[in-house]
Write a protein that holds these residues in place. Structure first.
Motif, mmCIF file in Angstrom:
data_model
loop_
_atom_site.group_PDB
_atom_site.id
_atom_site.type_symbol
_atom_site.label_atom_id
_atom_site.label_comp_id
_atom_site.label_asym_id
_atom_site.label_seq_id
_atom_site.Cartn_x
_atom_site.Cartn_y
_atom_site.Cartn_z
ATOM 1 N N GLN A 120 85.688 -62.292 36.097
ATOM 2 C CA GLN A 120 86.800 -61.807 35.855
ATOM 3 C C GLN A 120 86.363 -61.421 34.025
ATOM 4 O O GLN A 120 85.835 -62.234 32.994
ATOM 5 C CB GLN A 120 88.222 -62.572 35.777
ATOM 6 N N GLY A 122 87.842 -59.989 30.567
ATOM 7 C CA GLY A 122 89.190 -59.584 29.415
ATOM 8 C C GLY A 122 89.721 -58.210 28.969
ATOM 9 O O GLY A 122 88.878 -57.234 29.334
ATOM 10 N N THR A 140 86.667 -65.107 28.788
ATOM 11 C CA THR A 140 87.219 -64.762 30.035
ATOM 12 C C THR A 140 86.710 -65.828 30.645
ATOM 13 O O THR A 140 85.329 -66.071 29.951
ATOM 14 C CB THR A 140 87.370 -64.181 31.534
#
Ligand SMILES: [Zn+2]
Length: 170
Positions: A120, A122, A140
């Motif tokens: 993931q 950001g 993240t």
């Protein structure tokens, strides 16, 4: 017609010249009254530097470092109540210490994403965080983990003693 324009320009130029001469003379008089010289006053002006974060800030060389630190702090969106991360105890060239700048941070995150495309990521520009709040807000969990793993992999382990590392000794 052309001759007239030339004449009037010439006159304007003469007026301007006599005006600047008069002003220069005035300045010289004022400066002399104060016990300075025109050179010392104009040189002083040259010693002012412009702040890279806000061109309206003019700084002396002496105030530069303090100002840059506080102005960058503000420019990156931090306020007076934000608490900066602690300075490392070890010198920056110590094998136990690593300094992550913007470039290195980008490299770490890019490489981690390549190795794990499901990671993931950001949003927005990732500035190097200066407070612990910013680390949590801007990055993240996966990004924090990637940076943590990089630091662990690229710094020497402190010797914490065999008593603790060897469970059989307990
Ligand atoms: Zn500034």
């Amino acid at each position: 017609m052309l001759k007239n324009i030339n004449e009037s320009r010439k006159q304007q130029l003469e007026e301007l010249e006599s005006f600047t001469n008069a002003i220069n003379e005035k300045i010289a008089n004022i400066v002399e009254t104060l016990g300075w010289t025109v050179e010392s006053v104009t040189n002083m002006d040259k010693e002012y530097l412009t702040c890279p974060y806000d061109p309206s800030h003019r700084l002396t060389e002496k105030s530069l470092n303090d100002h840059l630190a506080s102005c960058q702090w503000k420019a990156e969106g931090y306020g007076k109540l934000d608490v900066p991360l602690s300075e490392p105890f070890f010198p920056t060239d110590s094998p136990l210490c690593i300094k992550i700048d913007k470039q290195l941070q980008e490299q770490i995150l890019k490489k981690a994403k390549e190795q794990n495309p499901a990671m993931q990521i950001g949003m927005g520009e990732r500035l190097v965080p200066r407070t612990s709040d910013r680390i949590v807000i801007d990055f993240t969990r996966d990004e924090r983990k990637a940076i943590y793993d990089y630091v662990i992999a690229n710094t020497a382990k402190p010797n914490i003693g065999e008593d603790i590392t060897n469970i059989n000794n307990l």
